[in-house]
Design a protein around this motif. Structure first.
Motif, mmCIF file in Angstrom:
data_model
loop_
_atom_site.group_PDB
_atom_site.id
_atom_site.type_symbol
_atom_site.label_atom_id
_atom_site.label_comp_id
_atom_site.label_asym_id
_atom_site.label_seq_id
_atom_site.Cartn_x
_atom_site.Cartn_y
_atom_site.Cartn_z
ATOM 1 N N GLN A 4 0.806 -1.222 0.000
ATOM 2 C CA GLN A 4 0.000 0.000 0.000
ATOM 3 C C GLN A 4 0.843 1.278 0.000
ATOM 4 O O GLN A 4 0.588 2.200 -0.770
ATOM 5 C CB GLN A 4 -0.915 -0.030 1.235
ATOM 6 C CG GLN A 4 -1.863 1.129 1.367
ATOM 7 C CD GLN A 4 -3.204 0.873 0.694
ATOM 8 O OE1 GLN A 4 -3.567 1.591 -0.214
ATOM 9 N NE2 GLN A 4 -3.932 -0.142 1.126
ATOM 10 N N CYS A 5 1.930 1.300 0.829
ATOM 11 C CA CYS A 5 2.727 2.533 0.916
ATOM 12 C C CYS A 5 3.505 2.779 -0.379
ATOM 13 O O CYS A 5 3.636 3.912 -0.839
ATOM 14 C CB CYS A 5 3.647 2.510 2.124
ATOM 15 S SG CYS A 5 4.716 1.092 2.180
ATOM 16 N N ASP A 6 3.966 1.702 -1.038
ATOM 17 C CA ASP A 6 4.636 1.860 -2.335
ATOM 18 C C ASP A 6 3.637 2.345 -3.382
ATOM 19 O O ASP A 6 3.974 3.154 -4.235
ATOM 20 C CB ASP A 6 5.235 0.526 -2.805
ATOM 21 C CG ASP A 6 6.355 0.069 -1.890
ATOM 22 O OD1 ASP A 6 6.970 0.934 -1.225
ATOM 23 O OD2 ASP A 6 6.603 -1.146 -1.822
ATOM 24 N N GLY A 7 2.428 1.824 -3.307
ATOM 25 C CA GLY A 7 1.374 2.229 -4.234
ATOM 26 C C GLY A 7 1.071 3.710 -4.118
ATOM 27 O O GLY A 7 0.899 4.404 -5.122
ATOM 28 N N ILE A 8 1.026 4.211 -2.899
ATOM 29 C CA ILE A 8 0.744 5.639 -2.691
ATOM 30 C C ILE A 8 1.886 6.495 -3.245
ATOM 31 O O ILE A 8 1.647 7.512 -3.894
ATOM 32 C CB ILE A 8 0.470 5.926 -1.193
ATOM 33 C CG1 ILE A 8 -0.871 5.291 -0.798
ATOM 34 C CG2 ILE A 8 0.441 7.426 -0.904
ATOM 35 C CD1 ILE A 8 -1.256 5.411 0.646
ATOM 36 N N LYS A 9 3.114 6.036 -3.059
ATOM 37 C CA LYS A 9 4.269 6.788 -3.610
ATOM 38 C C LYS A 9 4.225 6.814 -5.130
ATOM 39 O O LYS A 9 4.491 7.841 -5.759
ATOM 40 C CB LYS A 9 5.584 6.134 -3.149
ATOM 41 C CG LYS A 9 6.007 6.593 -1.764
ATOM 42 C CD LYS A 9 7.387 6.046 -1.403
ATOM 43 C CE LYS A 9 7.547 5.998 0.097
ATOM 44 N NZ LYS A 9 8.128 4.725 0.582
#
Ligand code: DGI
Ligand code: FE
Ligand code: FE
Ligand code: FE
Length: 189
Positions: A4-9
């Protein structure tokens, strides 16, 4: 699947600041609607977050992606390139972000036009995109006022508004937009 955090970046890199903030806002609205209507909150979160992932790519790149993903375009889609990001966004989310889920795919694929007999998740993403708090256009308030009371009535109102807007611009109406509206009216009889 992408974390999820990579997706947001990744989203932040792919989208304008305004479109990025809209995406986070659609994600949050979609989760609230999912909770209210008993849909899968995690699917709503992912579909809401990525629904516009390819929106800031230009017409040439959209068409190239359609070719790569094997998306067949109808006449309306070929001439209204704003419609393409829903199709390419669904494929991008599945193929490049590794989100392997038919319901999420459909929710992104139909988020701009809707379609006849939409799933609950499709309705939620369509409506979250329409009413999220950063949205500010004529006719949004009456839809906001009922979207947590009667999802289908809110959807019909949003589709009616979209028709008025498209007619005002002399834009082509996508068959799915028409069928989404006819289906709701038929069900209400
Ligand atoms: O991507 P967003 O701006 O967040 O919102 P969206 O995916 O709902 O896209 C809205 C755009 O799509 C808006 O410019 C109108 C257009 N649109 C929606 N339904 C139709 C349509 N355009 C045509 N030509 N025909 C449709 O039926
Ligand atoms: Fe969109
Ligand atoms: Fe929309
Ligand atoms: Fe959007």
């Amino acid at each position: 699947m992408i974390a999820q955090c990579d997706g947001i970046k990744l989203l932040e890199q792919m989208l304008s600041e305004k479109r990025f903030r809209h995406s986070l806002s659609v994600r949050d609205e979609a989760v609230r609607l999912a909770r209210r209507y008993g849909a899968d909150e995690q699917k709503a979160e992912i579909a809401g977050l990525y629904h516009d992932v390819t929106k800031d790519m230009g017409p040439a790149e959209q068409l190239k992606m359609c070719d790569e993903f094997g998306i067949m375009l109808n006449a309306v889609e070929r001439s209204s390139y704003k419609l393409l990001h829903a199709l390419t966004g669904a494929c991008y989310t599945r193929e490049r972000l590794g989100v392997d889920d038919e319901e999420i795919f459909g929710a992104i694929y139909y988020h701009t036009t809707g379609r006849a007999d939409m799933t609950l998740l499709e309705k939620i993403i369509y409506m979250a995109d329409y009413v999220e708090p950063l949205r500010d256009f004529d006719g949004v308030e009456p839809v906001r006022a009922i979207v947590y009371e009667d999802l289908d009535r809110a959807l019909l109102l949003a589709l009616d508004n979209s028709f008025f807007e498209l007619l005002g611009k002399h834009a082509q109406i996508h068959p799915n937009t028409l069928e989404a509206r006819n289906f709701l009216l038929e069900k209400r009889q």
